[in-house]
Scaffold this motif. Sequence first.
Motif: not given
Length: 393
Positions: A93-98, A304-305
């Motif tokens: 799964x792909x996440x992007x932080x602040x 979802x990517x």
Amino acid sequence: MIDTVFIGMSGLTSYSKGLKAISNNVTNLNTPGFKTSQLQFTDLFYQGSQNGTGAGRFGNGVGTNGTSLNFLPGDFRSTGNELDVAINGQGFFVLRDEQDNLRYTKAGQFEFNSNGVLVNRNGGERVMAYEAGNLREITLQGMQSNPPKASTEIVLKGNLSPEGTQHTINNVAVFDSAGKQHNLTLAFSDKKQDAVTGETNWTVTVKEGAATLTSGNYKFKNSLAVGGSDSLNFSFTPVGAPASNVTVKLGPNVQAFNLGTTSSLEVESKDGYGLGTLTKQSFDDEGRLVLSYSNLQSDKRYQLATARFSNLDSLEQIGNNQFQTKDTNAVSYAVASKGQDAIRSRAVEISNVDLSQEFSDLILNQRGYQASSQIVSTANEMIQELFEMKGRR
């Protein structure tokens, strides 16, 4: 002998690091998405002759080359949480932080924050969807309700017996363009037989309460509906909204067989629905976010990517069940499918820690540490003996 002490100390240091890696694996036994690491041991540089003559060739102990990650999949554990998902494959799964840094995880434990954005439950990073070659965040903005759709068609099915004299279909719910529900009654009456054409003519009246919306005729011949006389239209004109037209038609499953005075004619299908409010969020097996509404409609606009890596060695653990890549060229983005990286909803992938292997490695590290400590002790005794010999002279 001093060199022997340093060689023994290299073993103590290396096996201490090995114990640290094992303890980290074991303590993360129940950590979702955790991947085990194994310390890589290496022998240190050598000195002396290579042909075994003279002083010979001796090593200088053992060292470590860091840890390697084991990316074998873990088992799936059902959680019952609608926003928990697991990938059945090599994807992440792909996440992007602040700071807009991309992170990757196997721990699909998500939730919507107070702003309606889908985030990682543990760290609050935004969960990425993939659309038209781009990563985008998943938000409920503008999706808390589902707009109404006006009814346009009512299709009937069943048998309208020519022996009967009347038949009524009650509580037929339809919606106008403003989303208001109207409960209609379809009344079949005033049946007439045409001896010349052999047709049976029924008068049909559509009512809402006591008000008649429209009336017309349905014709049957040889127990089947007559084309051109198998539908009728009426309309609604709600205040402040455009008019909507509705057609009531006899479907292909309507007959007029002589089965007594009782008829079974009823509604087979109808379209249209009122305003719906969001009732549930979940994921399907292709990673689509399914938003369910009170009007029985759904929305699946987000998927979802998933990230796949041509070189898994480019990944490194950064904590919080997440990884980052040292080589951005090694990653490619896509979406899940039923065949590749299929999504398991209401479940998470648990760690791939193998306790039997870890305990075996623990024993080996313990024995290695004990042996290295014995080398240091023996070398120390020999040095002490040398000092005592020197003192006796």
